[in-house]
Scaffold this motif. Structure first.
Motif, PDB file in Angstrom:
ATOM      1  N   LEU A  29     -47.663  25.136 -20.095  1.00 46.36           N
ATOM      2  CA  LEU A  29     -47.990  26.557 -20.102  1.00 46.36           C
ATOM      3  C   LEU A  29     -46.693  27.362 -20.028  1.00 46.36           C
ATOM      4  O   LEU A  29     -45.986  27.323 -19.020  1.00 46.36           O
ATOM      5  CB  LEU A  29     -48.902  26.900 -18.917  1.00 46.36           C
ATOM      6  N   LEU A  30     -46.382  28.065 -21.082  1.00 41.82           N
ATOM      7  CA  LEU A  30     -45.194  28.925 -21.141  1.00 41.82           C
ATOM      8  C   LEU A  30     -45.669  30.356 -20.973  1.00 41.82           C
ATOM      9  O   LEU A  30     -46.300  30.921 -21.864  1.00 41.82           O
ATOM     10  CB  LEU A  30     -44.474  28.740 -22.484  1.00 41.82           C
ATOM     11  N   TYR A 137     -41.095  25.031 -13.819  1.00 42.54           N
ATOM     12  CA  TYR A 137     -40.237  23.865 -14.042  1.00 42.54           C
ATOM     13  C   TYR A 137     -38.808  24.279 -14.394  1.00 42.54           C
ATOM     14  O   TYR A 137     -37.849  23.621 -13.990  1.00 42.54           O
ATOM     15  CB  TYR A 137     -40.827  22.999 -15.158  1.00 42.54           C
ATOM     16  N   ASP A 138     -38.664  25.370 -15.125  1.00 40.95           N
ATOM     17  CA  ASP A 138     -37.320  25.829 -15.482  1.00 40.95           C
ATOM     18  C   ASP A 138     -36.506  26.188 -14.239  1.00 40.95           C
ATOM     19  O   ASP A 138     -35.322  25.878 -14.128  1.00 40.95           O
ATOM     20  CB  ASP A 138     -37.386  27.009 -16.455  1.00 40.95           C
ATOM     21  N   LYS A 139     -37.166  26.827 -13.267  1.00 44.71           N
ATOM     22  CA  LYS A 139     -36.456  27.159 -12.041  1.00 44.71           C
ATOM     23  C   LYS A 139     -36.206  25.901 -11.205  1.00 44.71           C
ATOM     24  O   LYS A 139     -35.185  25.802 -10.514  1.00 44.71           O
ATOM     25  CB  LYS A 139     -37.237  28.178 -11.225  1.00 44.71           C
ATOM     26  N   THR A 140     -37.119  24.944 -11.269  1.00 52.00           N
ATOM     27  CA  THR A 140     -36.934  23.677 -10.560  1.00 52.00           C
ATOM     28  C   THR A 140     -35.641  22.997 -11.025  1.00 52.00           C
ATOM     29  O   THR A 140     -34.856  22.494 -10.214  1.00 52.00           O
ATOM     30  CB  THR A 140     -38.140  22.752 -10.794  1.00 52.00           C
ATOM     31  N   THR A 168     -39.676  30.230 -19.250  1.00 46.32           N
ATOM     32  CA  THR A 168     -38.803  30.206 -20.432  1.00 46.32           C
ATOM     33  C   THR A 168     -39.159  28.991 -21.277  1.00 46.32           C
ATOM     34  O   THR A 168     -39.678  27.993 -20.775  1.00 46.32           O
ATOM     35  CB  THR A 168     -37.316  30.129 -20.034  1.00 46.32           C
ATOM     36  N   ARG A 169     -38.863  29.067 -22.561  1.00 49.34           N
ATOM     37  CA  ARG A 169     -39.143  27.942 -23.445  1.00 49.34           C
ATOM     38  C   ARG A 169     -38.137  26.820 -23.182  1.00 49.34           C
ATOM     39  O   ARG A 169     -36.960  27.070 -22.957  1.00 49.34           O
ATOM     40  CB  ARG A 169     -39.094  28.401 -24.902  1.00 49.34           C
ATOM     41  N   GLU A 172     -36.618  20.618 -24.502  1.00 45.96           N
ATOM     42  CA  GLU A 172     -37.389  19.387 -24.643  1.00 45.96           C
ATOM     43  C   GLU A 172     -38.280  19.209 -23.420  1.00 45.96           C
ATOM     44  O   GLU A 172     -37.973  19.700 -22.342  1.00 45.96           O
ATOM     45  CB  GLU A 172     -36.470  18.176 -24.817  1.00 45.96           C
ATOM     46  N   LEU A 173     -39.374  18.489 -23.617  1.00 43.86           N
ATOM     47  CA  LEU A 173     -40.310  18.268 -22.525  1.00 43.86           C
ATOM     48  C   LEU A 173     -39.813  17.120 -21.659  1.00 43.86           C
ATOM     49  O   LEU A 173     -39.229  16.153 -22.162  1.00 43.86           O
ATOM     50  CB  LEU A 173     -41.700  17.943 -23.066  1.00 43.86           C
ATOM     51  N   PRO A 174     -40.039  17.200 -20.337  1.00 46.40           N
ATOM     52  CA  PRO A 174     -39.633  16.098 -19.455  1.00 46.40           C
ATOM     53  C   PRO A 174     -40.467  14.861 -19.718  1.00 46.40           C
ATOM     54  O   PRO A 174     -41.560  14.927 -20.288  1.00 46.40           O
ATOM     55  CB  PRO A 174     -39.901  16.670 -18.057  1.00 46.40           C
TER      56      PRO A 174
END
Length: 428
Positions: A29-30, A137-140, A168-169, A172-174
């Motif tokens: 979810l972005l 996740y970006d902040k993580t 944020t976009r 790549e996905l983890p």
């Protein structure tokens, strides 16, 4: 939907409905802050929960204490019948451990560092988690929690549904998200971008306090003022208070409880100005911030964007003011529409529309918002429209009231009992 409406939300937005309709085992979810993503993934998570009492079945990881507490406050009323628990730094480790021993939660909201601490001490097990959410996740990643998240995932045997959110976009996905199976919902789009006016506010002196005070008297409040250092927060708050402008501090050197109360008073409209470090630039869900003020220039483009994200939430309009000293040059990523020279001679006080009262009792004493409202309305004889937001913490409560009623409520609290308990009301 009945429980959603009870939280004050009349209907779901398009993004929330799309999340609820996801059938894949993985969701990305972005969504920008303020779009309602917490409610979205909370409902998706609850939809997948089995009967309560089988151990921790759902885990939400959040990068900060503030965000973890906000998620907990959203999930808990929706998840009646399930035990929801939060774990985060700054909170008593032993209290968390004892709570798990007495009743294992069905839903756990945790920061990565604190959860890894529990896992290393074997005070909690997440082996049975079937639904995993990694929020922000970006902040993580930005805060350096990649190692902790990887360690936590090794303790989960068989997640059946994994959701990842980001403001944020991602390039790549983890690895923990099945890229071939993931359903991606992206609402970071032009129609939800904030409508922000950026204004340059020149200061005649390097010490910008006079200019800041003049600006806050001139512009709409509530406003968030950002500075670069903890010491600067306290200095600015003291200066504004001396000038008749009600302000509170928010920074990492404060106790968690004090930060919670500062945000509560700001949200309630009792404090019109919140002065903060970049700790408040992300993770706080505060609606209705009319203006963001950069007292200190941000350290980089990312800090600038995150600060600005506190206003103009969910596509609304907002204003950003950048105070520049005589020797300061704006970086190329700050583009202003016009300058503003607020009148310096104005000394009008800036105060909140409400007065915040502190009560030395909370959830631990089985006090509820209804108990507090009933005491003020019935026993104190205060009209219902003169009672604002009520916040009940673990061992304290806050209530916003009309300023003219504050003294009468405090006096009544000295002679009357709240829910058959002796409590003390005081100004906050």
């Amino acid at each position: 939907m009945r429980r959603v409406r009870e939280t004050g939300i009349p209907e779901l937005n398009d993004m929330q409905r799309a999340v609820l309709a996801v059938r894949s085992r993985s969701l990305v979810l972005l969504a920008p802050t303020g779009s309602g993503k917490t409610l979205a993934f909370a409902l998706a998570m609850l939809k997948r929960l089995g009967p309560p009492g089988a151990g921790i079945a759902a885990l939400v990881l959040a990068p900060s204490r503030e965000l973890a507490m906000q998620i907990f406050d959203v999930v808990r009323p929706l998840a009646r019948g399930y035990k929801t628990m939060a774990m985060y730094g700054g909170h008593s480790f032993s209290a968390e451990s004892d709570s798990v021993k007495s009743a294992v939660p069905d839903i756990l909201v945790a920061t990565p560092g604190r959860l890894m601490d529990h896992l290393s001490r074997h005070t909690v097990s997440i082996a049975g988690v079937t639904t995993l959410v990694v929020d922000e996740y970006d902040k993580t990643l930005e805060l350096g929690f990649r190692k902790e998240v990887s360690g936590i995932l090794r303790h989960i045997r068989n997640p059946r549904f994994t959701a990842l959110t980001s403001a944020t976009r991602l390039d790549e996905l983890p690895a923990f998200v099945n890229a071939s199976d993931a359903e991606i919902i992206d609402v970071i789009a032009p129609e939800v971008k904030p409508q922000i006016t950026v204004v340059d506010v020149p200061s005649a002196t390097r010490d910008k306090l006079d200019t800041l005070a003049a600006l806050l008297r001139h512009v709409a409040v509530p406003s968030m003022v950002f500075v670069n250092h903890r010491e600067s927060v306290d200095r600015v708050v003291s200066s504004l208070t001396a000038r008749g402008i009600t302000a509170m501090a928010y920074h990492g050197g404060m106790e968690q409880r004090d930060r919670e109360m500062a945000v509560a008073a700001f949200r309630a409209g009792a404090v019109p100005v919140l002065v903060a470090t970049d700790l408040a630039a992300r993770g706080l869900d505060i609606a209705g911030v009319d203006a963001v003020v950069h007292y200190h220039l941000p350290v980089d483009r990312q800090a600038y964007m995150h600060r600005n994200g506190r206003t103009a939430r969910a596509g609304a309009e907002g204003s950003v003011y950048v105070i520049t000293g005589p020797d300061e040059v704006l970086p190329d990523y700050i583009v202003t529409q016009h300058p503003l020279y607020p009148p310096m001679a104005d000394d009008t006080p800036v105060t909140g529309a409400w007065k915040m009262l502190y009560i030395n009792a909370g959830k631990r004493e089985k006090i509820s918002r209804g108990d507090i409202a009933g005491f003020i309305i019935k026993q104190c004889g205060i009209p219902v429209e003169n009672v604002g937001k009520i916040i009940v913490g673990a061992d304290y409560s806050l209530v916003a009231v009309h300023p003219a009623d504050a003294t009468a409520i405090i006096e009544k609290g000295r002679s009357e009992r709240l829910k058959n308990k002796r409590v003390r009301f005081s100004t906050f």
